[in-house]
Enzyme design. Structure first.
Site, PDB file in Angstrom:
ATOM      1  N   ALA A 111       4.932  -4.309  -1.543  1.00 14.56           N
ATOM      2  CA  ALA A 111       5.029  -4.471  -3.191  1.00 14.56           C
ATOM      3  C   ALA A 111       6.752  -4.133  -4.032  1.00 14.56           C
ATOM      4  O   ALA A 111       6.809  -5.008  -5.592  1.00 14.56           O
ATOM      5  CB  ALA A 111       3.616  -4.570  -4.071  1.00 14.56           C
ATOM      6  N   ASP A 157       1.682  -3.987   3.340  1.00 12.61           N
ATOM      7  CA  ASP A 157       1.660  -4.255   1.622  1.00 12.61           C
ATOM      8  C   ASP A 157       2.571  -3.701   0.896  1.00 12.61           C
ATOM      9  O   ASP A 157       2.861  -2.440   0.980  1.00 12.61           O
ATOM     10  CB  ASP A 157       0.536  -3.843   0.885  1.00 12.61           C
ATOM     11  CG  ASP A 157       0.689  -5.019  -1.082  1.00 12.61           C
ATOM     12  OD1 ASP A 157       1.849  -5.446  -0.734  1.00 12.61           O
ATOM     13  OD2 ASP A 157      -0.330  -4.642  -1.740  1.00 12.61           O
ATOM     14  N   LYS A 169       8.830  -7.594  -8.276  1.00 13.36           N
ATOM     15  CA  LYS A 169       9.268  -6.105  -9.037  1.00 13.36           C
ATOM     16  C   LYS A 169      10.801  -5.722  -9.159  1.00 13.36           C
ATOM     17  O   LYS A 169      11.547  -5.518  -9.800  1.00 13.36           O
ATOM     18  CB  LYS A 169       8.128  -4.972  -8.631  1.00 13.36           C
ATOM     19  CG  LYS A 169       6.724  -4.405  -7.611  1.00 13.36           C
ATOM     20  CD  LYS A 169       6.172  -4.835  -9.212  1.00 13.36           C
ATOM     21  CE  LYS A 169       4.872  -5.444  -8.817  1.00 13.36           C
ATOM     22  NZ  LYS A 169       3.184  -5.636  -9.791  1.00 13.36           N
ATOM     23  N   TRP A 228      -5.134  -0.520  -4.498  1.00 10.83           N
ATOM     24  CA  TRP A 228      -5.521  -1.709  -5.627  1.00 10.83           C
ATOM     25  C   TRP A 228      -6.406  -2.078  -6.012  1.00 10.83           C
ATOM     26  O   TRP A 228      -7.478  -3.196  -5.112  1.00 10.83           O
ATOM     27  CB  TRP A 228      -3.804  -2.329  -5.564  1.00 10.83           C
ATOM     28  CG  TRP A 228      -3.184  -3.069  -6.438  1.00 10.83           C
ATOM     29  CD1 TRP A 228      -3.338  -2.717  -7.760  1.00 10.83           C
ATOM     30  CD2 TRP A 228      -3.451  -4.780  -6.141  1.00 10.83           C
ATOM     31  NE1 TRP A 228      -3.187  -4.476  -8.143  1.00 10.83           N
ATOM     32  CE2 TRP A 228      -3.058  -5.076  -7.218  1.00 10.83           C
ATOM     33  CE3 TRP A 228      -3.610  -5.477  -5.255  1.00 10.83           C
ATOM     34  CZ2 TRP A 228      -3.051  -6.413  -7.763  1.00 10.83           C
ATOM     35  CZ3 TRP A 228      -3.324  -7.020  -4.668  1.00 10.83           C
ATOM     36  CH2 TRP A 228      -2.691  -7.186  -6.645  1.00 10.83           C
TER      37      TRP A 228
HETATM   38  C1  LMR Z   1      -0.149  -3.692 -10.530  1.00 11.63           C
HETATM   39  O1  LMR Z   1      -0.690  -3.257 -10.350  1.00 11.63           O
HETATM   40  O2  LMR Z   1      -1.315  -3.847 -12.444  1.00 11.63           O
HETATM   41  C2  LMR Z   1       0.105  -5.546 -10.471  1.00 11.63           C
HETATM   42  O3  LMR Z   1       0.329  -5.277  -8.968  1.00 11.63           O
HETATM   43  C3  LMR Z   1      -0.258  -6.491 -11.326  1.00 11.63           C
HETATM   44  C4  LMR Z   1      -1.331  -6.640 -10.506  1.00 11.63           C
HETATM   45  O4  LMR Z   1      -1.572  -8.111 -10.366  1.00 11.63           O
HETATM   46  O5  LMR Z   1      -2.438  -6.430 -11.043  1.00 11.63           O
END
Ligand code: LMR
Length: 396
Positions: A212, A210, A245, A129
């Site tokens: 999420a 993580d 989410k 990410w």
């Molecule tokens: C994403 O990956 O788009 C979400 O987790 C929102 C973010 O904060 O980046």
């Protein structure tokens, strides 16, 4: 003071929303930031969450402080949601702090590691990410990468990942996505999770998980199989939970950092460090979102309703994956698009090169982050053909 500062480039994910809004085209499509959307393009608040919120407000008599560890009932319930029956077995060894969303949990976890062992290195997947690196790295911890994704097979590069983990020194921290890997959607199988747990235990690594997207891959239980395999087996583990989410509570910033420790004595000590780090950074978390979650999870009826609503969201995302797959398959019968339905969660990588991604925006008005990730919840019956035309053209 501030004249020395230059303007910074936009955030790779949040900047997509701004660029999308600035495009006057009536045909523009936003597949950027990872928020769930329904068929109307709206990010709904689950009905069960609204019920819990109304009851909370009706019964609220004070806005006094919650304390650095946050809402203790929320902390206990969120651990139980993530760990299931293991939560009570491990209770004495667990220290939990409510955090400012999942990001707050990741950062607080990094601060905890840094305060304990500043030379620690945290290993993140390639790719990961876009905000992991700045969020965790700014704690002062050094980041390194381990291989995760095989772009040719569009699946986990498990052999390479396995070999890399085998080479890590004792004490290395490994950041793992519990489910719905962001940005690839490529998931470890239960057998692969067991192998990872075996290496982590044997080599004395610290897993930092993580979580999420619990419930957004298959369901609330299946999505945490890997986490539970690890939690059962290893002496120490960090878990960052986000309620953004699955509870639809994005802007309420509800999350938790859970530390599984070697003993009850250590857990009690860790809780004091969690509280001190929070106190020094922001003192204490906001109450509202976590209080809603605590109330919802304590009510069997609301919990069942919420579970059904999460199931409906995941069913919709799976159907959108299948829809895009069939439209792409029809346009390019010789190319295999099966990966779209094998992958899980909100995200997949399109696999376009840089010029392809530039044309996706300029010629087709489709907005994605610079890594070419799509949010599948942004696909709809109305826009799928435009997306399929673009991808089929640009894949080369
Ligand atoms: C994403 O990956 O788009 C979400 O987790 C929102 C973010 O904060 O980046």
């Amino acid at each position: 003071m501030f004249d020395v500062l230059d303007r910074l480039p936009p955030d790779p994910i949040l900047g997509v929303t701004a660029a999308f809004r600035a495009d006057p085209s009536p045909h523009k499509i936003d597949l950027g930031v990872g928020v769930y959307r329904d068929e109307r393009g709206i990010t709904p608040v689950p009905e069960a969450v609204l019920h819990a919120e109304r009851a909370l407000i009706a019964g609220q008599s004070t806005k006094s402080y919650v304390g650095p560890l946050g809402n203790l009932e929320f902390n206990a319930r969120i651990v139980e949601l993530a760990l299931g029956p293991l939560a009570s077995q491990l209770k004495e060894r667990i220290a939990t702090i409510q955090t400012v969303g999942g990001c707050g949990a990741l950062r607080l976890g990094a601060e905890l590691i840094h305060a304990t062992s500043p030379a620690s290195v945290i290993h993140v997947s390639t790719p990961t990410w876009a905000n992991h690196e700045p969020l965790i790295g700014n704690s002062g911890l050094r980041l390194e990468r381990y291989p995760y994704y095989d772009a040719a097979r569009r699946d986990v590069a498990f052999d390479a990942m396995h070999d890399a983990l085998e080479r890590l020194p004792a004490g290395a921290v490994v950041l793992l996505h519990a489910c719905c890997h962001n940005p690839t959607g490529a998931e470890l199988t239960p057998a692969q999770w067991r192998l990872v747990a075996e290496i982590v235990e044997r080599r004395g690594l610290l897993p930092f998980i993580d979580l999420a997207y619990q419930g957004f891959g298959d369901d609330l239980e299946t999505d945490v199989i890997g986490l539970r395999v690890l939690a059962e087996r290893v002496p120490e583990l960090l878990l960052a939970v986000s309620c953004s989410k699955n509870f639809g509570l994005y802007k309420e910033r509800a999350g938790a950092l859970v530390a599984i420790c070697r003993s009850g004595t250590t857990a009690a000590a860790v809780a004091t460090h969690q509280a001190r780090i929070a106190r020094r950074m922001y003192s204490m978390p906001p109450d509202h979102g976590a209080a809603i979650v605590a109330r919802l999870l304590a009510d069997a009826g609301l919990r069942g309703q919420w579970q059904q609503e999460v199931e409906a969201m995941v069913a919709r995302m799976k159907s959108l994956r299948a829809l895009l797959q069939s439209r792409l398959q029809a346009r390019r019968p010789g190319t295999d698009f099966g990966w779209l339905t094998r992958q899980r969660g909100m995200f997949s990588l399109l696999g376009l090169d840089e010029p392809g991604l530039a044309r996706l925006r300029s010629d087709f008005h489709i907005y994605v982050p610079p890594d070419g990730r799509i949010n599948v919840a942004g696909i709809s019956a109305a826009n799928v053909d435009q997306i399929a035309d673009a991808v089929a053209t640009l894949l080369g």
